[in-house]
Design a protein around this motif. Sequence first.
Motif, PDB file in Angstrom:
ATOM      1  N   TRP A   2      59.694   7.714  48.015  1.00 15.36           N
ATOM      2  CA  TRP A   2      60.460   6.544  47.603  1.00 15.36           C
ATOM      3  C   TRP A   2      60.340   5.417  48.624  1.00 15.36           C
ATOM      4  O   TRP A   2      60.343   4.240  48.270  1.00 15.36           O
ATOM      5  CB  TRP A   2      61.933   6.909  47.406  1.00 15.36           C
ATOM      6  CG  TRP A   2      62.242   7.448  46.038  1.00 15.36           C
ATOM      7  CD1 TRP A   2      62.452   8.743  45.702  1.00 15.36           C
ATOM      8  CD2 TRP A   2      62.379   6.688  44.822  1.00 15.36           C
ATOM      9  NE1 TRP A   2      62.712   8.849  44.351  1.00 15.36           N
ATOM     10  CE2 TRP A   2      62.673   7.609  43.789  1.00 15.36           C
ATOM     11  CE3 TRP A   2      62.288   5.332  44.512  1.00 15.36           C
ATOM     12  CZ2 TRP A   2      62.885   7.217  42.472  1.00 15.36           C
ATOM     13  CZ3 TRP A   2      62.499   4.945  43.192  1.00 15.36           C
ATOM     14  CH2 TRP A   2      62.786   5.874  42.189  1.00 15.36           C
ATOM     15  N   VAL A  51      68.086   6.235  45.594  1.00 19.88           N
ATOM     16  CA  VAL A  51      67.269   7.440  45.674  1.00 19.88           C
ATOM     17  C   VAL A  51      68.143   8.686  45.642  1.00 19.88           C
ATOM     18  O   VAL A  51      67.827   9.664  44.978  1.00 19.88           O
ATOM     19  CB  VAL A  51      66.416   7.424  46.957  1.00 19.88           C
ATOM     20  CG1 VAL A  51      65.625   8.707  47.095  1.00 19.88           C
ATOM     21  CG2 VAL A  51      65.491   6.233  46.941  1.00 19.88           C
ATOM     22  N   ASN A  52      69.286   8.640  46.336  1.00 18.10           N
ATOM     23  CA  ASN A  52      70.185   9.792  46.343  1.00 18.10           C
ATOM     24  C   ASN A  52      70.729  10.063  44.943  1.00 18.10           C
ATOM     25  O   ASN A  52      70.879  11.217  44.537  1.00 18.10           O
ATOM     26  CB  ASN A  52      71.343   9.518  47.316  1.00 18.10           C
ATOM     27  CG  ASN A  52      72.018  10.795  47.760  1.00 18.10           C
ATOM     28  OD1 ASN A  52      71.434  11.862  47.706  1.00 18.10           O
ATOM     29  ND2 ASN A  52      73.260  10.684  48.178  1.00 18.10           N
ATOM     30  N   MET A  97      63.606   7.779  55.001  1.00 19.67           N
ATOM     31  CA  MET A  97      63.370   6.418  54.543  1.00 19.67           C
ATOM     32  C   MET A  97      63.596   5.360  55.618  1.00 19.67           C
ATOM     33  O   MET A  97      62.821   4.433  55.751  1.00 19.67           O
ATOM     34  CB  MET A  97      64.258   6.107  53.331  1.00 19.67           C
ATOM     35  CG  MET A  97      63.838   6.854  52.075  1.00 19.67           C
ATOM     36  SD  MET A  97      64.880   6.496  50.668  1.00 19.67           S
ATOM     37  CE  MET A  97      64.087   5.023  50.037  1.00 19.67           C
ATOM     38  N   GLY A 116      62.056  11.429  49.982  1.00 17.71           N
ATOM     39  CA  GLY A 116      62.449  10.240  50.742  1.00 17.71           C
ATOM     40  C   GLY A 116      61.219   9.452  51.155  1.00 17.71           C
ATOM     41  O   GLY A 116      61.171   8.225  51.027  1.00 17.71           O
ATOM     42  N   VAL A 132      68.689   3.301  49.560  1.00 16.14           N
ATOM     43  CA  VAL A 132      68.730   4.742  49.818  1.00 16.14           C
ATOM     44  C   VAL A 132      69.716   5.430  48.882  1.00 16.14           C
ATOM     45  O   VAL A 132      69.516   6.568  48.481  1.00 16.14           O
ATOM     46  CB  VAL A 132      69.037   5.087  51.305  1.00 16.14           C
ATOM     47  CG1 VAL A 132      67.932   4.598  52.202  1.00 16.14           C
ATOM     48  CG2 VAL A 132      70.372   4.568  51.746  1.00 16.14           C
ATOM     49  N   TYR A 176      68.172  11.772  42.956  1.00 16.19           N
ATOM     50  CA  TYR A 176      68.017  13.147  43.385  1.00 16.19           C
ATOM     51  C   TYR A 176      69.122  14.039  42.855  1.00 16.19           C
ATOM     52  O   TYR A 176      68.902  15.216  42.588  1.00 16.19           O
ATOM     53  CB  TYR A 176      68.004  13.174  44.919  1.00 16.19           C
ATOM     54  CG  TYR A 176      67.521  14.447  45.545  1.00 16.19           C
ATOM     55  CD1 TYR A 176      68.187  14.998  46.628  1.00 16.19           C
ATOM     56  CD2 TYR A 176      66.396  15.104  45.082  1.00 16.19           C
ATOM     57  CE1 TYR A 176      67.739  16.151  47.238  1.00 16.19           C
ATOM     58  CE2 TYR A 176      65.947  16.260  45.673  1.00 16.19           C
ATOM     59  CZ  TYR A 176      66.619  16.786  46.762  1.00 16.19           C
ATOM     60  OH  TYR A 176      66.176  17.926  47.360  1.00 16.19           O
ATOM     61  N   ASN A 222      72.919  11.382  59.867  1.00 17.43           N
ATOM     62  CA  ASN A 222      71.718  10.805  60.451  1.00 17.43           C
ATOM     63  C   ASN A 222      71.919  10.483  61.931  1.00 17.43           C
ATOM     64  O   ASN A 222      71.023  10.639  62.740  1.00 17.43           O
ATOM     65  CB  ASN A 222      71.333   9.539  59.688  1.00 17.43           C
ATOM     66  CG  ASN A 222      69.928   9.078  60.019  1.00 17.43           C
ATOM     67  OD1 ASN A 222      68.969   9.745  59.702  1.00 17.43           O
ATOM     68  ND2 ASN A 222      69.807   7.961  60.698  1.00 17.43           N
ATOM     69  N   ASP A 271      68.383  14.225  54.894  1.00 20.03           N
ATOM     70  CA  ASP A 271      66.934  14.162  54.688  1.00 20.03           C
ATOM     71  C   ASP A 271      66.460  12.827  54.155  1.00 20.03           C
ATOM     72  O   ASP A 271      65.493  12.253  54.636  1.00 20.03           O
ATOM     73  CB  ASP A 271      66.477  15.239  53.680  1.00 20.03           C
ATOM     74  CG  ASP A 271      66.773  16.636  54.181  1.00 20.03           C
ATOM     75  OD1 ASP A 271      65.948  17.518  53.938  1.00 20.03           O
ATOM     76  OD2 ASP A 271      67.813  16.820  54.810  1.00 20.03           O
ATOM     77  N   ILE A 272      67.144  12.322  53.116  1.00 26.83           N
ATOM     78  CA  ILE A 272      66.647  11.115  52.462  1.00 26.83           C
ATOM     79  C   ILE A 272      66.716   9.918  53.394  1.00 26.83           C
ATOM     80  O   ILE A 272      65.758   9.169  53.540  1.00 26.83           O
ATOM     81  CB  ILE A 272      67.421  10.849  51.162  1.00 26.83           C
ATOM     82  CG1 ILE A 272      67.043  11.909  50.125  1.00 26.83           C
ATOM     83  CG2 ILE A 272      67.164   9.458  50.637  1.00 26.83           C
ATOM     84  CD1 ILE A 272      67.749  11.765  48.810  1.00 26.83           C
ATOM     85  N   ILE A 273      67.869   9.749  54.060  1.00 25.08           N
ATOM     86  CA  ILE A 273      67.988   8.603  54.963  1.00 25.08           C
ATOM     87  C   ILE A 273      67.035   8.756  56.137  1.00 25.08           C
ATOM     88  O   ILE A 273      66.369   7.813  56.553  1.00 25.08           O
ATOM     89  CB  ILE A 273      69.440   8.452  55.460  1.00 25.08           C
ATOM     90  CG1 ILE A 273      70.334   8.059  54.296  1.00 25.08           C
ATOM     91  CG2 ILE A 273      69.524   7.435  56.579  1.00 25.08           C
ATOM     92  CD1 ILE A 273      71.751   7.772  54.690  1.00 25.08           C
TER      93      ILE A 273
END
Lengths: 418, 279, 294
Positions: free
Chosen positions: C122, C163-164, C235, C119, C160, C167, C249, C230-232
């Motif tokens: 990116w 990116v997900n 980022m 995350g 986002v 992944y 989140n 995790d990703i959000i």
Amino acid sequence: MKKVGLLVLTLVLAIGIVSLGETITLNFMQVLTSPQRTAWWEQVIRDFEALNPNIKINLISPPYEQADNKLTTMLMGKQPLDIIEVRDYTIKQLVDNGWLTNLTPYIATWSASKTLIPLAWQAAKTVNNTPYMIPQSFFVKALFVRTDILAKYGINPNDLKTWQDVLDACQKLYNPSKNQYGWDNRGRNSPFIFPDTLATSFVENANPDNLYILPNGQTIFTSPQYKAGWEMYIKLFKTSPQDSINWGFDSQVNSFVSGVTPILMQDPDTVGLLNTMLDKDQYTVVPLPVGPTGKAYPNYGFNGLGIVSYSQHKEAAWKFIAYVSSPEVNAWFNKNYGPLPISSVTYENDPYFSTGVYSAWAYMMKHPEKYIFSNYPFNSPKWPGWPSIQQADMQSLLLGNISLDAVLAKWNNYWSSK
Amino acid sequence: MKKLKIFLRSLLKFMALGGYLIFALIPLYWVLITSFKGPKELYTFPITFWPKSLDIENYKFLFSFANFGIYFRNSLLVSLGASFGALIVSVLSGYGLSRIGSKKLSNGLLLAMYLTQMIPGFLLMLPLFLMLSKFGMINNLFVLGIIYIDMVIAFGTIMSKGFFDRIPVSLEEAALIDGCGTLEVLYRIVLPVSLPAIMAIFSFFFVNIWNELFLAVMFLSSNDKMTIPAALNSFISKAGISWGVMSAGLVVALLPTIIVFAFAQKYIIAGLTEGAVKE
Amino acid sequence: MSRNLKLFIMVLPTIILLVIFTYIPIGQEIQIAFENYNLYNLSNIYFNGFDNFIDIFTSVDFNFAQIVLNTVIWVVVSLVFQFTLGFGLALLLKKPFKGRGIYSGLVFYPWAVSGFAIGLVWAWIFNGQFGLINGILMRLGIINQGIGFLSDPHFALASVIVVNIWYGIPFFAIMLLAALQSVPEELYEAAKIDGAGRFRRLVNVTIPYIRPTIASTILLRTMWILNFPDIIYAMTNGGPANSTNTLANYMIIKMYSFYNYGQAAAIGFIIMSILMIYAIIYLSIFSRLERGII
């Protein structure tokens, strides 16, 4: 008789040797972790251990992002901790949960306490007017400018005395086709400080003890002068890249270093950072601009050290804190780290903190009629969620999704309701 | 005409494969070149697509100032240890669930495993910490390993049960009649046949444990016990992310997982065939 | 000792570990969801019924409806693209070709990286000033000013999600590829003899045969996408202006920014309830499909 005497002497000596050999290990947790800062703490610890061979200090350095949370959970779990780093944002929480020791008895026998500047006492006694910590560093906003870039546009940094001057300069710089912008906006992680520093300087009778509540009991969000300040901040934002709505501290610094936004309001610890990325003749610092009132109400950020309430080694812990807070060590640490020191001795004798870029802050300290150091309501139960709430609202406002009147009404409601 | 069709089809296939590869590799490329850039080059505008000169300063910093060697060792110990531990536990329970007589019991327990996947992991951290701090089990790599085992065994049991379901019981019946014990049958007959599945589960465990960050930060305090994700995270300070060192750290952190993964992926493809199809 | 007893004992370690380290903590958390549990003042913990839930549903600062909408978009769009692109990749890799081993090792590696770390990477790539994407777009002359991918609410959620998707493709590709390779060749032969073209073979032979795999991977993946913020978190942390805030989140914001564990636990409870309902509906639809009722 002689034999008894000899026996007693031997016993006393034995006890003496045993207690001399007994080493105390202190657990010390910092929260503003960075690789460099850890290295400075380790140096201070090494020097202290050399002077105090029977005390060992174990430094715990959790990553900055999770540090406050880790501190809280460790204290909740009564994990062995003796000295902890306390921040302005966290002191109320730590005191309320009963995790900090009242330092009054220790300060009473501490000679260097007489040299602490008034601001240090204000900070130490933030909660219940009792000193629960000894501050180590102060963070006060001033104006950083790129002298080389401003020179190209014929702007003299010393002319930036009021916020109007700053707005004029930013608008002069604003040239998006050349990727030149003016104001270095803060978009997230407590962005409220930026517009509030500007907007409160418009208010004739702001309350330094609680910037959000005026002396007449109303919130500052009802003040038309405060609103005028916000209107100017919105104009400043328009000279900033649209992306800045998401900028944290690091993005602000990057943008300043790259020259895209050559005017930045920030704390003194930025100095150390900038010196690794810019040459000294590329930037300077000028005192915080004042509002139409001729005044400004800067808040003072601080962090310091406290003794954990359930520590088994409070005397030893205090020894370390006294050592670190002594004028010499405190000056050394802050020279490396950047922010302002706590001892009047340092300000009087050490030219480092009154010359060069630091003359801006020295000026601010010397003119209390212009610069009234103020507080946000950290102690209010409404404070914990406020930075996140204000951030979301401010982003909506700057994106044009909500009107200024609506957002001021919302904030007024938040701070007046129970 | 047919030749043209085949050619076009191959071309399209080639382009599609290429597209997937480029998409997958973008971050890896970016992290690699950033790790070789000096501090002044990181924030230049316009950005550079290739470092002006190959600077290994970041890697040197990583292993000297930042003690990365110790963290690497810790991560390796915990990841390998917990992965093996979890493997043994998952294989045992997967086999148990697969062969147990009562379908109701088996499905009930399987459901209990699925339920654990519905829980947001972050929520467990505080109660777990408070519970373990009462027993003085904080700042302990062994205990962290146990927590990691717990983190992965539900999924591991589900997967391995699926694999073992595919293996006909008839294979074992002969041995059982001969008087072989339950564990012996598992060890001698079933495992050799399901080696690919074992590799698959193991590499899944390893990757997830190696990369775990938040539990590591919460449960470890001493500097000499830190794992790699926690160490990488300490390159984020108030001043933001030190991208130079962080990139170098990410590259180093990626190597073991890629090695384990590349080695195991052959088995994964073959292995998952057995387990995933039938549920 | 009977064989069944022995088999049960083999399952015991897993059960014990899960009870101690998962079920007991989650029990405590569910209790906390109904308490006023705030780290700012731990001496003030008390039972407060549904107050936490009411506060969450009616919060003016973090619009719950928008968060739920974001969550739905986040899960559905990610899932659809992860699945279709993953399936596509699996189909492409089904027939061996030269260098397939190395290729698959490279194209599957996103599965091997940490969600949080990727995350951050990116976020850097999407950076509005110094990011790779803006750099490329500007070099190509498509734009002359950086796009704020993560600072513009119109772009943030899409960014986002991209990116997900990146992944999650390997997960589906690997699982589906394995399943594809288990389809017996005879079925394809029979279909070819019947005159079925490639597309028909896909729809009538392949998909029905691997349906159980499709079903279980989608179920698991949905749960993971919903539960892993995790990703959000890395980022955007829900911003700008709540536009990328999802339930998971939001839970983290309540934990780390508000220190309000009571409300965080309440959100966790909501997430678990949603997943429970989803699983029940999903499995009942699926079992009906299997039995040919639908």
